[in-house]
Structure formats: C-alpha cells, structure tokens
Design a protein around this motif. Structure first.
Motif, short mmCIF file in Angstrom:
data_model
loop_
_atom_site.label_atom_id
_atom_site.label_comp_id
_atom_site.label_asym_id
_atom_site.label_seq_id
_atom_site.Cartn_x
_atom_site.Cartn_y
_atom_site.Cartn_z
N HIS A 10 0.83 -1.19 0.00
CA HIS A 10 0.00 0.00 0.00
C HIS A 10 0.87 1.26 0.00
CE1 HIS A 10 -3.46 2.50 0.70
NE2 HIS A 10 -2.86 3.02 1.75
N SER A 11 1.88 1.28 0.85
CA SER A 11 2.76 2.43 0.94
C SER A 11 3.57 2.59 -0.34
CB SER A 11 3.71 2.30 2.13
OG SER A 11 2.98 2.30 3.32
N PHE A 12 4.01 1.48 -0.93
CA PHE A 12 4.79 1.54 -2.15
C PHE A 12 3.96 2.12 -3.28
CE2 PHE A 12 7.09 -0.47 -5.79
CZ PHE A 12 8.28 0.21 -5.61
N LYS A 13 2.68 1.74 -3.37
CA LYS A 13 1.79 2.33 -4.38
C LYS A 13 1.70 3.83 -4.20
CE LYS A 13 -1.26 -1.63 -5.09
NZ LYS A 13 -2.61 -2.14 -4.88
N GLU A 14 1.60 4.27 -2.95
CA GLU A 14 1.53 5.70 -2.68
C GLU A 14 2.82 6.41 -3.06
OE1 GLU A 14 0.44 6.01 1.42
OE2 GLU A 14 -1.61 5.36 1.05
N ILE A 15 3.94 5.72 -2.94
CA ILE A 15 5.22 6.30 -3.31
C ILE A 15 5.37 6.34 -4.83
CG2 ILE A 15 7.73 5.92 -3.25
CD1 ILE A 15 7.30 4.73 -0.42
N PRO A 18 3.44 9.66 -7.07
CA PRO A 18 4.09 10.97 -7.08
C PRO A 18 5.47 10.99 -7.75
CG PRO A 18 3.23 10.47 -4.90
CD PRO A 18 3.08 9.24 -5.73
N LYS A 19 6.12 9.85 -7.81
CA LYS A 19 7.46 9.78 -8.42
C LYS A 19 7.38 9.44 -9.91
CE LYS A 19 9.80 9.65 -4.36
NZ LYS A 19 10.42 10.84 -3.88
N GLY A 20 6.17 9.28 -10.43
CA GLY A 20 6.01 9.02 -11.85
C GLY A 20 6.05 7.55 -12.24
N PHE A 21 5.96 6.64 -11.25
CA PHE A 21 5.98 5.20 -11.54
C PHE A 21 4.56 4.64 -11.46
CE2 PHE A 21 10.15 6.09 -9.69
CZ PHE A 21 10.97 5.59 -10.69
N LYS A 22 4.25 3.72 -12.35
CA LYS A 22 2.94 3.09 -12.35
C LYS A 22 2.95 1.83 -11.49
CE LYS A 22 1.80 4.60 -16.99
NZ LYS A 22 1.56 4.18 -18.38
N SER A 23 1.80 1.52 -10.92
CA SER A 23 1.64 0.26 -10.22
C SER A 23 1.07 -0.73 -11.23
CB SER A 23 0.68 0.44 -9.03
OG SER A 23 0.53 -0.78 -8.36
N THR A 24 1.93 -1.59 -11.75
CA THR A 24 1.54 -2.51 -12.81
C THR A 24 1.19 -3.89 -12.25
OG1 THR A 24 3.79 -3.30 -13.17
CG2 THR A 24 3.11 -1.34 -14.42
N ARG A 25 0.57 -4.70 -13.07
CA ARG A 25 0.21 -6.06 -12.69
C ARG A 25 1.45 -6.86 -12.32
NH1 ARG A 25 0.40 -10.42 -15.26
NH2 ARG A 25 -0.88 -12.25 -14.98
N GLY A 26 2.51 -6.73 -13.11
CA GLY A 26 3.75 -7.45 -12.85
C GLY A 26 4.34 -7.08 -11.50
N ARG A 27 4.34 -5.80 -11.18
CA ARG A 27 4.86 -5.35 -9.88
C ARG A 27 4.00 -5.89 -8.74
NH1 ARG A 27 6.19 0.80 -11.80
NH2 ARG A 27 8.14 0.29 -12.85
N GLU A 28 2.70 -5.88 -8.93
CA GLU A 28 1.79 -6.40 -7.91
C GLU A 28 2.07 -7.89 -7.63
OE1 GLU A 28 -0.99 -4.93 -6.37
OE2 GLU A 28 -0.85 -2.98 -7.33
N ILE A 29 2.30 -8.66 -8.70
CA ILE A 29 2.60 -10.09 -8.55
C ILE A 29 3.89 -10.27 -7.77
CG2 ILE A 29 3.29 -12.16 -9.84
CD1 ILE A 29 1.28 -11.24 -12.04
#
Length: 152
Positions: A10-15, A18-29
């Motif tokens: 949850h915190s990583f998604k919030e980070i 704002p830094k311009g990174f997307k929360s992708t399916r691959g990262r979630e896995i």
C-alpha cells in the motif's frame, strides 16, 4: 518499519504515483510473492518461483522492480560476490549478520549480543547514530564441509 508486505505494498503504491511510476500487474505479482518469502533470494530464484506458480512476469520487469524496491528501502541488496546479488525484505530486518558459503552460496542469518554491543559502543565513542548493522562472514557451510570429507 512495516509489519508485513501488505502494508508495504500500500505504501509503495503511494510512493510510486508521485514519483512518476505506475503500479503494474507485474509489480503487484512480485510484491505478493515477496510477502511470503522467508529466505534470501535473487532475481532468478524469484523468476523461477513465479513461473512455477504460473505467474508470467518477465525478467526485465523483475530486475526493474527489485531496483525500485531497493530505491525505496523496501528490500536490501546483498552483494555477496561479483555480479551476484541477493535480496531480503527490510520489514524482517533486525541487526544481524550473514554467513555466506563460498562453495554452494547458501546464506544464513545470525544474530549475537556482540552486534548490539558494537552498536552501543559506536553511539557512545563515535557519537554516531546507527540505523542497522549488517556483517557478512564468508566460509564453508556444514553441508559442504561434510561433502568434502566424503570425497576425501
């Protein structure tokens, strides 16, 4: 620090946003896989584990995500030998050392009171505030020692 990877996700998604990174399916896995890991791992071990579970995440995605996790201090990289990096989640991190077998590459955590004593002495004598201490001890593990005796 965080109690479990769910809070970290949850915190990583919030980070990320704002830094311009997307929360992708691959990262979630990858985050979900790291939640259950109790061992030290490298990118190849992570890729193999995900493949065995049927999760299709490319090696480049794994390497990029590990760099992001390291950048945001959610994992720590262990540089145990040239071009061989292992990782461990920081939420499990306590002051500890690593016993690293130079034959098989096994990594074992250890703690001892001397690490806490060292930390206290540094604070007193050097007026230095430590965040954590990590010690790497290289040698030969018990299994490899036994295997060497059998071959002799």
């Amino acid at each position: 620090m965080y109690q479990n990877m769910n809070k970290e996700i949850h915190s990583f998604k919030e980070i990320l946003g704002p830094k311009g990174f997307k929360s992708t399916r691959g990262r979630e896995i990858i985050f979900k896989e790291l939640e259950g890991r109790k061992d030290h791992f490298n990118a190849e071990k992570l890729h193999s584990a995900l493949n065995r579970k049927g999760a299709k995440v490319s090696r480049p995605t794994i390497y990029r995500t590990l760099k992001l996790l390291e950048k945001f201090h959610l994992i720590e990289r262990l540089d145990i030998k040239k071009n061989c990096f292992y990782y461990e989640p920081t939420y499990r991190k306590k002051d500890h050392g690593h016993l690293i077998c130079q034959r098989c590459g096994k990594i074992m955590d250890f703690t001892c009171g001397s690490i806490e004593n060292l930390k206290s002495e540094l604070v007193k004598e050097k007026v230095f505030k430590t965040d954590n201490i990590s010690i790497h001890v290289f040698g030969i593990c018990e299994a490899c020692q036994k295997a060497s005796k059998v071959k002799s």
